[in-house]
Design a protein around this motif. Structure first.
Motif, PDB file in Angstrom:
ATOM      1  N   ILE A 138      31.770 -32.692  23.334  1.00  0.00           N
ATOM      2  CA  ILE A 138      32.386 -32.837  24.662  1.00  0.00           C
ATOM      3  C   ILE A 138      31.876 -31.745  25.597  1.00  0.00           C
ATOM      4  N   SER A 139      30.690 -31.242  25.302  1.00  0.00           N
ATOM      5  CA  SER A 139      30.152 -30.169  26.133  1.00  0.00           C
ATOM      6  C   SER A 139      29.796 -30.694  27.513  1.00  0.00           C
ATOM      7  N   TYR A 140      29.864 -29.810  28.473  1.00  0.00           N
ATOM      8  CA  TYR A 140      29.500 -30.144  29.843  1.00  0.00           C
ATOM      9  C   TYR A 140      28.174 -29.473  30.176  1.00  0.00           C
ATOM     10  N   THR A 141      27.447 -30.035  31.070  1.00  0.00           N
ATOM     11  CA  THR A 141      26.193 -29.426  31.461  1.00  0.00           C
ATOM     12  C   THR A 141      26.445 -28.129  32.209  1.00  0.00           C
ATOM     13  N   ASN A 142      25.447 -27.263  32.192  1.00  0.00           N
ATOM     14  CA  ASN A 142      25.490 -25.988  32.909  1.00  0.00           C
ATOM     15  C   ASN A 142      26.557 -25.031  32.374  1.00  0.00           C
ATOM     16  N   ASN A 143      26.924 -25.170  31.114  1.00  0.00           N
ATOM     17  CA  ASN A 143      27.859 -24.250  30.475  1.00  0.00           C
ATOM     18  C   ASN A 143      27.079 -23.253  29.618  1.00  0.00           C
ATOM     19  N   ALA A 144      27.578 -22.024  29.532  1.00  0.00           N
ATOM     20  CA  ALA A 144      26.978 -21.010  28.656  1.00  0.00           C
ATOM     21  C   ALA A 144      28.087 -20.090  28.187  1.00  0.00           C
ATOM     22  N   MET A 145      27.925 -19.552  26.988  1.00  0.00           N
ATOM     23  CA  MET A 145      28.917 -18.627  26.444  1.00  0.00           C
ATOM     24  C   MET A 145      28.546 -17.201  26.795  1.00  0.00           C
ATOM     25  N   PHE A 146      29.549 -16.384  27.180  1.00  0.00           N
ATOM     26  CA  PHE A 146      29.339 -14.990  27.522  1.00  0.00           C
ATOM     27  C   PHE A 146      30.262 -14.098  26.693  1.00  0.00           C
ATOM     28  N   ASP A 147      29.759 -12.930  26.361  1.00  0.00           N
ATOM     29  CA  ASP A 147      30.577 -11.885  25.765  1.00  0.00           C
ATOM     30  C   ASP A 147      30.972 -10.952  26.903  1.00  0.00           C
ATOM     31  N   LEU A 148      32.278 -10.750  27.102  1.00  0.00           N
ATOM     32  CA  LEU A 148      32.747  -9.962  28.245  1.00  0.00           C
ATOM     33  C   LEU A 148      32.531  -8.467  28.075  1.00  0.00           C
ATOM     34  N   ASN A 149      32.513  -7.951  26.828  1.00  0.00           N
ATOM     35  CA  ASN A 149      32.278  -6.521  26.578  1.00  0.00           C
ATOM     36  C   ASN A 149      33.208  -5.617  27.381  1.00  0.00           C
ATOM     37  N   LEU A 150      34.447  -6.021  27.556  1.00  0.00           N
ATOM     38  CA  LEU A 150      35.363  -5.258  28.381  1.00  0.00           C
ATOM     39  C   LEU A 150      35.910  -4.043  27.645  1.00  0.00           C
ATOM     40  N   LEU A 151      36.153  -2.974  28.390  1.00  0.00           N
ATOM     41  CA  LEU A 151      36.761  -1.785  27.808  1.00  0.00           C
ATOM     42  C   LEU A 151      38.254  -2.023  27.633  1.00  0.00           C
ATOM     43  N   HIS A 152      38.783  -1.561  26.509  1.00  0.00           N
ATOM     44  CA  HIS A 152      40.216  -1.650  26.275  1.00  0.00           C
ATOM     45  C   HIS A 152      40.914  -0.505  26.993  1.00  0.00           C
ATOM     46  N   TYR A 153      41.879  -0.848  27.816  1.00  0.00           N
ATOM     47  CA  TYR A 153      42.540   0.162  28.638  1.00  0.00           C
ATOM     48  C   TYR A 153      43.272   1.210  27.820  1.00  0.00           C
ATOM     49  N   SER A 154      43.722   0.851  26.606  1.00  0.00           N
ATOM     50  CA  SER A 154      44.466   1.801  25.787  1.00  0.00           C
ATOM     51  C   SER A 154      43.595   2.952  25.320  1.00  0.00           C
ATOM     52  N   ASP A 155      42.299   2.708  25.163  1.00  0.00           N
ATOM     53  CA  ASP A 155      41.386   3.773  24.729  1.00  0.00           C
ATOM     54  C   ASP A 155      40.000   3.512  25.322  1.00  0.00           C
ATOM     55  N   LYS A 182      30.797 -17.188  17.499  1.00  0.00           N
ATOM     56  CA  LYS A 182      30.808 -15.855  18.090  1.00  0.00           C
ATOM     57  C   LYS A 182      29.464 -15.165  17.949  1.00  0.00           C
ATOM     58  N   LYS A 183      28.854 -15.263  16.775  1.00  0.00           N
ATOM     59  CA  LYS A 183      27.618 -14.525  16.503  1.00  0.00           C
ATOM     60  C   LYS A 183      26.389 -15.135  17.178  1.00  0.00           C
ATOM     61  N   LEU A 184      26.340 -16.456  17.212  1.00  0.00           N
ATOM     62  CA  LEU A 184      25.154 -17.125  17.757  1.00  0.00           C
ATOM     63  C   LEU A 184      25.348 -17.636  19.183  1.00  0.00           C
ATOM     64  N   GLY A 185      26.558 -17.504  19.712  1.00  0.00           N
ATOM     65  CA  GLY A 185      26.811 -18.021  21.051  1.00  0.00           C
ATOM     66  C   GLY A 185      26.840 -19.532  21.090  1.00  0.00           C
ATOM     67  N   VAL A 186      27.325 -20.121  19.999  1.00  0.00           N
ATOM     68  CA  VAL A 186      27.421 -21.581  19.906  1.00  0.00           C
ATOM     69  C   VAL A 186      28.748 -22.028  20.491  1.00  0.00           C
ATOM     70  N   SER A 187      28.711 -22.956  21.410  1.00  0.00           N
ATOM     71  CA  SER A 187      29.936 -23.492  22.001  1.00  0.00           C
ATOM     72  C   SER A 187      30.552 -24.525  21.067  1.00  0.00           C
ATOM     73  N   LEU A 188      31.837 -24.350  20.745  1.00  0.00           N
ATOM     74  CA  LEU A 188      32.522 -25.333  19.908  1.00  0.00           C
ATOM     75  C   LEU A 188      32.610 -26.687  20.608  1.00  0.00           C
ATOM     76  N   ASP A 189      32.571 -26.675  21.949  1.00  0.00           N
ATOM     77  CA  ASP A 189      32.541 -27.937  22.699  1.00  0.00           C
ATOM     78  C   ASP A 189      31.311 -28.758  22.332  1.00  0.00           C
ATOM     79  N   GLN A 190      30.181 -28.056  22.159  1.00  0.00           N
ATOM     80  CA  GLN A 190      28.953 -28.755  21.803  1.00  0.00           C
ATOM     81  C   GLN A 190      29.082 -29.408  20.431  1.00  0.00           C
ATOM     82  N   ILE A 191      29.793 -28.727  19.536  1.00  0.00           N
ATOM     83  CA  ILE A 191      29.919 -29.219  18.172  1.00  0.00           C
ATOM     84  C   ILE A 191      30.705 -30.529  18.134  1.00  0.00           C
ATOM     85  N   VAL A 192      31.768 -30.603  18.940  1.00  0.00           N
ATOM     86  CA  VAL A 192      32.591 -31.818  18.936  1.00  0.00           C
ATOM     87  C   VAL A 192      32.090 -32.858  19.931  1.00  0.00           C
TER      88      VAL A 192
END
Length: 320
Positions: free
Chosen positions: A71-88, A59-69
Motif C-alpha cells: 500500500i505504498s505511495y509514490t514519493n515516500n521515503a523513510m527518515f531517521d530523525l536523530n533527535l536529541l533527547h531533552y532529558s540528557d 529500521k536498519k535498511l530503511g524499508v517501508s512496511l507500507d511497501q511490504i504490504v
C-alpha cells in the motif's frame, strides 16, 4: 494478504534497498544475528520473517512496511530523525557524533567515498575542532529549546573532555573521505557573527568570550583558506570548495560509496534527519550538483575569488 506474499514482498524490497554487489544473506545475518541456514530458509520462503524481524529490517535498511504490504505511495521515503533527547541532550549529542565517527571511519579506505554538502552554516567538519565555536553552537540550541533548561549563560555550558575528543575525531575522520565537495552560502559567516552579537547584546556572552570566539573564527578562516588553496586536506584527500551566488534555506548533504548512499538535511541547528532511500539520495545528489551552476569554485583555481572571499569574511569577523 497471506504470509507468503508478505514474505516475498519483504525480500523484493530488501533486494532493491541494498547496494549492487552486496550479499543480502550476509547483510541479514549481521542485522538479525541469526545463522546462515536460518537466513537462507527465510529467503527461500520455507520460514517467514517474523514481525519483529521485519521491524528490525525496516529500521536498519530503511524499508517501508507500507511497501511490504503493497500500500505504498509514490514519493515516500523513510527518515531517521536523530533527535536529541531533552532529558540528557549532551549524552545523546555525543552518541550522534560517535555514530558519524564510526560511519566516516568505515569509509576511510574506500576509494569511491564522496561527501557533498551545500551549506548555509559553517560545516561541523570544520568548526567542531574549535572548543568555543562548538560550545556556542550547542549553547544556542539549548537556549532555543525551552525543554532544555540547563544553562542560562554561555559560561555555564561545560563540555567534557570525552565530548571534545569525539568532536575532534569527527573532524579527523571526515578528512579521510576520498573526495569532498562543499558549496557554501556566501553569508554563512554573517549568520554566525550575527548570532554571537545577539547573545552578547542580551548579556548571555561576555566581552571576553566574544573575543575568544572571534579569535577562533579568524583561525578557522586561516585554516579554510589554506585548505582551499591546496585543494586537499592534510590527509591528501581531495576537497573542492564553491561559493554560491544564491542563498540556501537549509543545509543539504549526501554521502556515497560503492556500497552506501545516505542523504542528510540539517534541522534544529545541530541535528540532521537522514535517509538511505535510493530515490531520496539520487534527488539530493542532483540538487546539490545543480547548485554548482550558481557557484564559483575557489579551491585550487579561482585565486582572485578566493582571496576576495576570505578577505571579506575576515572583515566581518574583525568588526563583530
Amino acid at each position: 494478504m497471506n504470509t507468503d506474499v508478505l514474505n516475498t514482498n519483504l525480500i523484493e524490497v530488501m533486494k532493491d534497498k541494498i547496494p549492487d554487489g552486496v550479499n543480502l544473506a550476509n547483510t541479514l545475518m549481521d542485522i538479525l544475528y541469526i545463522g546462515k541456514e536460518a537466513v537462507y530458509r527465510r529467503l527461500r520462503g520455507e520460514v517467514p520473517f517474523t514481525l519483529n524481524e521485519a521491524s528490525i529490517i525496516s529500521k536498519k535498511l530503511g524499508v517501508s512496511l507500507d511497501q511490504i504490504v503493497g500500500i505504498s505511495y509514490t514519493n515516500n521515503a523513510m527518515f531517521d530523525l536523530n533527535l536529541l533527547h531533552y532529558s540528557d541532550p549532551i549524552k545523546t549529542y555525543y552518541a550522534i557524533l560517535d555514530h558519524y565517527v564510526e560511519l566516516f571511519e568505515s569509509l576511510r579506505d574506500d576509494p569511491t567515498s564522496e561527501l557533498s554538502t551545500a551549506s548555509n552554516m559553517i560545516p561541523q567538519t570544520y568548526y567542531l575542532k574549535y572548543d568555543n565555536l562548538s560550545r556556542f553552537r550547542l549553547f544556542k540550541w539549548m537556549y532555543q529549546n525551552e525543554k532544555v533548561n540547563c544553562v542560562k549563560n554561555f559560561s555555564e555550558l561545560n563540555i567534557s573532555d570525552d565530548l571534545k575528543r569525539a568532536q575532534k575525531a569527527f573532524v579527523e575522520a571526515s578528512s579521510y573521505i576520498q573526495t569532498t565537495h562543499y558549496i557554501w552560502d556566501s553569508m554563512m559567516f554573517n549568520y554566525l557573527v550575527n548570532d554571537i552579537k545577539y547573545f552578547a547584546s542580551i548579556h548571555l556572552i561576555t566581552e571576553e568570550e566574544v573575543t575568544k570566539l572571534q579569535e577562533e573564527l579568524l583561525k578557522l578562516l586561516d585554516d579554510l583558506e589554506t585548505i582551499a588553496s591546496k585543494g586537499k586536506f592534510d590527509t591528501g584527500k581531495d576537497i573542492h570548495i564553491y561559493i554560491s551566488n544564491i542563498n540556501f534555506e537549509a543545509t543539504y548533504s549526501y554521502v556515497e560509496t560503492s556500497s552506501l548512499q545516505l542523504s542528510l538535511i540539517r534541522i534544529f541547528s545541530i541535528n540532521s534527519i537522514t535517509s538511505r532511500d535510493k530515490e531520496m539520495c539520487k534527488n539530493m545528489k542532483e540538487w546539490i550538483q545543480s547548485l554548482r551552476k550558481f557557484s564559483t569554485m575557489i579551491s585550487e583555481s579561482g585565486e582572485m575569488q578566493r582571496i576576495q572571499f576570505f578577505k571579506k569574511q575576515r572583515e566581518i569577523v574583525e568588526n563583530m
